[in-house]
Every structure is written in structure tokens, then in C-alpha cells.
Design an enzyme around this catalytic site. Sequence first.
Site: not given
Length: 584
Positions: A486, A57, A169, A119-120
Site C-alpha cells: 500500500m 502482549e 499487587k 521496578f516496572q
Amino acid sequence: MASKKNQHPTLTGAEIIWATLVGEGTTTVFGYPGGAILPAYDALRKFPIHHVLVRHEQGASHMADGYARASGKVGVAIATSGPGATNLVTGIATAMLDSIPIVCITGQVSSKVLGTDAFQEIDITGITLPITKHNFLVTRAEDIAPTIREAFQIAQTGRPGPVLVDITKDAQQATAPFDFAAAAPAPHRPHPMLRAESASIKEAIALIAAAKKPVILAGHGIIVSGARDQVIAFAESRNIPVASTLLGLGAFPTDHPLALGMMGMHGESWVNEAIQESDLLLAFGMRFDDRVTGNLAQYAPHAKKIHIEIDPAEISKNVHADVALIGDLAQILDTLLPLLPKKSDASWIKQINALKGDASVRDIINLPDNGHLYAAHVIHDIWCEARDAGRLEQTVIVTDVGQHQMWEAQYYRHDYLRTLITSGGLGTMGFALPAAIGAKFACPEKDVWVIAGDGGFQMTASELATIQQEKIAINIAVINNGFLGMVRQWQEIFYEKNYQCTPILSPDFVLLAAAHGIAGATVRERKAVIPTVTQARTSGKPFLINFQVEKEDGVYPMIAPGAALHEMTRRPTKNPLMETPEDV
Ligand SMILES: Cc1cc2nc3c(=O)[nH]c(=O)nc-3n(C[C@H](O)[C@H](O)[C@H](O)COP(=O)(O)OP(=O)(O)OC[C@H]3O[C@@H](n4cnc5c(N)ncnc54)[C@H](O)[C@@H]3O)c2cc1C
Ligand SMILES: Cc1ncc(C[n+]2csc(CCOP(=O)(O)OP(=O)(O)O)c2C)c(N)n1
Ligand SMILES: [Mg+2]
């Protein structure tokens, strides 16, 4: 009543998400599915939107960002709740620090279980509060369209930035009438401070008329505002030289006689010296980042400062503004231009040219081919190839973060708007490959090049599979120096060459590309650079070039932390890679 109902169909919240995006003009989104966003994915097939399946993501938020930077439109990223949402965070922060308009839509657990560590479940609006311009939690289907529309408005008005919309949801599963027009937000009301007071305009004109050594500091705001023509007219009307920030590159033509080049930590020596000698700085849509100012206490000590800026919070934040003109740059320059007394005296330009001194001797680009492959030469040759093909305006370079990013800024000449996409404020390694995918979707007709280091490329290399699945032709130049270059350079200069954890082993990048069905080649000699770049550009397919470059090269000039803008470390003259006693 009945006919009204027909005009405004009842849709599920999931359908409303897509219908609203279609109404906002979205054609492509970058995302990854999961439980809490599944209703939305289920409804996607009914809408004319192309979904790009990313491999992480973080890639989705960078792609939305690259899309926005290349097109000037809002980029859209989609993710599920919990880990999907947290994976977006680095990309959101990257967009925030560079003022890029993206809208991120995340699924959230159902409203009934919010706050139960379901959950999540993660509080993504809480997490992203400091890195979004604004964010929303939506729990009702009827709120989805107005919220997404407001998110688009917030993302692109005033100072642009990222907005996150978290949708439960159950809101996606519920139904509501969909009326796109009625969901429009109230017209954008500019911040009450957004006005260039006529007294301030008069003060600005008086300072400009009195200045003998003015310098325009050209920033990213010129590109956002679309003020390029006004800036050119302004500079020409009084013969004012123009220095650019990293994010301002492309806003002013590099071959213009008044173009100085990049300012700041890795800017040209004469540009920084001119700023230090200046008696008037005209800051156009730039925010005096510390990489631009060096030690603030010693910054441009003789100069008055006029700051033209859309965000009042930026005024006198780092550098005191003697005159602040708050508002859209193009509009303010339109007001100022007719009031400017003309002036053609070129003595200040001559003085700046004299400041160049031995700069060209120290410039690695003027070194003959001595068998070493320098990154600066590779990047310069990529520019030459595009120029000779007449494709400069049609070529977008997307860089990662590190030495190669600075060499790109120094040795690729950006004459056109939106031809350089780079993470300036957050300096996010791993940005380039996904941002380039976003840019290619925004501008499929353009040649899009990734220029990435061997370190940063590995951070998001999984997006090679996205290129393969989407069948898009992106060219990739990996500047392979075997180091986190760098950081190695800082260890060389400030930590007695204690190269702790900066040598980096890489896979065979050409084989890695091949595993994704992408052609590639390794280049070790300068003479092979241009032919291989042409081969990549004309192949019509993705192509990766692994440039095996000098390992311990340095980016010069460089301003050490805490040093003033004019206290630059210059590239050594005798040996380009190592300082000799004559150079100190
Ligand atoms: C390794 C590394 C090295 C770097 N070295 C340098 C360096 O040497 N030199 C350098 O310049 N940068 C350097 N940077 C980048 C630096 O950190 C900043 O990102 C950059 O200087 C910011 O440029 P900016 O102020 O033009 O753009 P931004 O940070 O995007 O700021 C733009 C400003 O314009 C304003 N604005 C937006 N829209 C409008 C509008 N319509 N009208 C008016 N104002 C508007 C915004 O509110 C904002 O204040 C480096 C970054 C990295 C990662
Ligand atoms: C995500 C992230 N982690 C760490 C850093 C710190 N950092 C800045 S430049 C750099 C080295 C980059 O190495 P590479 O990608 O090989 O590019 P090079 O400098 O060699 O051109 C590092 C580690 C960063 N900017 N971003
Ligand atoms: Mg490297």
C-alpha cells in the site's frame, strides 16, 4: 451474621479477579504473566477459565479484540505492569478507534511504592487515558469486583469500547468478602441526549418522503446494534440503495438488489458517484471517517443528511447533520419503520446502474487467467471456495492492513454479520494473526482465515507459536507481493516511484510455519488456488498458504488525498497494471 459471612466467602484480591470474570461469563482470557500480576496467575488454577499464553502482549489485546468482534461479547486481556502494560497499547488503541468492547487487566506495583519509579512501574492509566473509553486504578481488594463489573458495563453499553483496570499487587494479595451480586454497578443510565425527539422523527420522515435520490450509508453501528433486519426492511420499504463502509460490510446482503457495495477511498466508482449525486444521505451507525468522505468541502453537495448515531459526539463532527436521531439504531429504526410511506419507484436505482459504465471492463476480476497471479483473484477464489462448500456463513475472514485488506473488501462478498474482522480506524498492521486466534476461540466451529500481507504478517508472526501450543485450526493466506504494497502504491503515484524502504525481504513463510509444526504450501498459479484453499480448510489443522502474487499491482479505484469522492483514479483499461494515455 455468621451465615451471611458464609454466603459471601472471603477471597484474596487475586481470586476476586477471576471469580468476577467467571460471574461476567468469561471463559477465555489472553495474557502473559509477570511480577506485578503473579498473585492473580497463582490463583488462576482454582477457576474455570482458559488462559491463552500469547507471545507478546500486543497479541493479547488483539486477541481480546478479535474475540469481541467475532462474538459480540467482551474480550479480556491480562498483562503485568510496566512493559507488559505498554505492550497492550496498540491493541487498546485499535479497539478504541473501532468501538470494540474489551477489558484489559494489568498488574501494578504495590500501592506503597506507587509514584516512586518502582521496578516496572508505569502510569498505564495515564498512558491509556486517551485510548480507553474509561480506565481505573484499584488499590484495595474490596474494590476489585465492583470495578471489574463496572468495566464490563462500560465496555459494552452505549458506544462500546476498551476499558483498562490496573490493580496493585497488594490489592491482589489482600483479602475481602466476595459478593458478585452486591458488586453490580448501578443500572446503565443512557446519556441524557439519547433520545430521538419526536420533532426530529417528523423532520426525518418528511425528508425521506421528499427525497428522489436517497442513499443509506450502512456502518458498523448496524452490526453493534443488531439492526440488520430493520435496515433491510427500511431500504425495501422505499427502494433505497445501500452503500457500506469497510466496517459495515456484512451488515447488508451483497446480492440484494439494493446493495451498492463499499463507499470511500477504495469504494466502487458508482457508489461514490451515487453519494455525490444523492439528495438525501441516511447515515446508519457510521461516523463519516475521512476515508469515507474524501474532501469534506465537496462531499455530497446536494444531499440533506439524517444521522442516526448512539454517540452524540459524532453528530456534525465531520459532516453537518440536518436531522440527528441520537440513540440505538435498531430502536430508532423500529420507531421510524411504521411511519415510512411506502414507495417502489426504481428510477434512481436505474440511474445508479447506468453510472456503472465501463466498471466491469476495468475490473481485474474479469481478466482471464493470463499467467499472472493477482491478489484480487486469490481473494475472490477464497470466497468462491467457501461458497461452493456452503460455508459462507461459517467463515470468518480476519484481514491485516494494506492492499490485500482493500482487495478483500472488494472481492470477498460478505453476506453475514461478523464474517469480516479488520482494523479500520487505526489501520494496525500485525492485527490479523492474533485477532484471528481470538476469533477462533469465540467461534471454534467456524473456519477462520487470516488474510495478511507479507509485511504485516511479520509484525506478529510470533503468535504462530500460540497456535501451535493451543492446537487451534486457523488458515493463513499470506498475500506475498515482496513489498509494503500500500505504501509502494502511494510512492508509485505521489512520489515518482521512489520505492524507499518498501521492498521487503521475507523468510520462507512455509518453512516458518513448519518450524511451528504448521503445514503449508506456496501457490504461484491461479489454477492451484482453489485446490490448496480446500486442502487448508478441510485439513482440520492450521495451514499456511504463501500466495506469491504480482508485485506491483494497485488497488483501484482510489481517491487521492484532498480529492473529492467522485474524483477517482480508475484501474487502467489496456494494461491492468500500468496506465496508458487512453486511460487518463
Ligand atoms: C488502508 C485502509 C483503507 C480504508 N479505506 C476505506 C474505504 O475505502 N472505505 C471505507 O468505508 N472505509 C475505509 N477504511 C476504514 C475507515 O478508516 C473507517 O474505519 C471506516 O470507514 C469506519 O466505518 P464505520 O463508520 O462504519 O465504523 P466505526 O468507525 O466503527 O463507527 C461506527 C459508528 O456507529 C456508532 N454506533 C455504535 N453502536 C451503535 C448503535 N447501537 N446505534 C447507533 N450507532 C452506533 C458509533 O458510535 C460510531 O460512530 C480504510 C481503512 C484502512 C486501514
Ligand atoms: C503498525 C503499522 N505501521 C505502519 C503502517 C503503514 N502502512 C499501511 S499499509 C502498509 C504496507 C503493508 O504491507 P503488507 O503487509 O505487505 O501488505 P500489502 O499492502 O503489501 O498488501 C504500511 C507500512 C501501518 N498501517 N501500521
Ligand atoms: Mg506486501
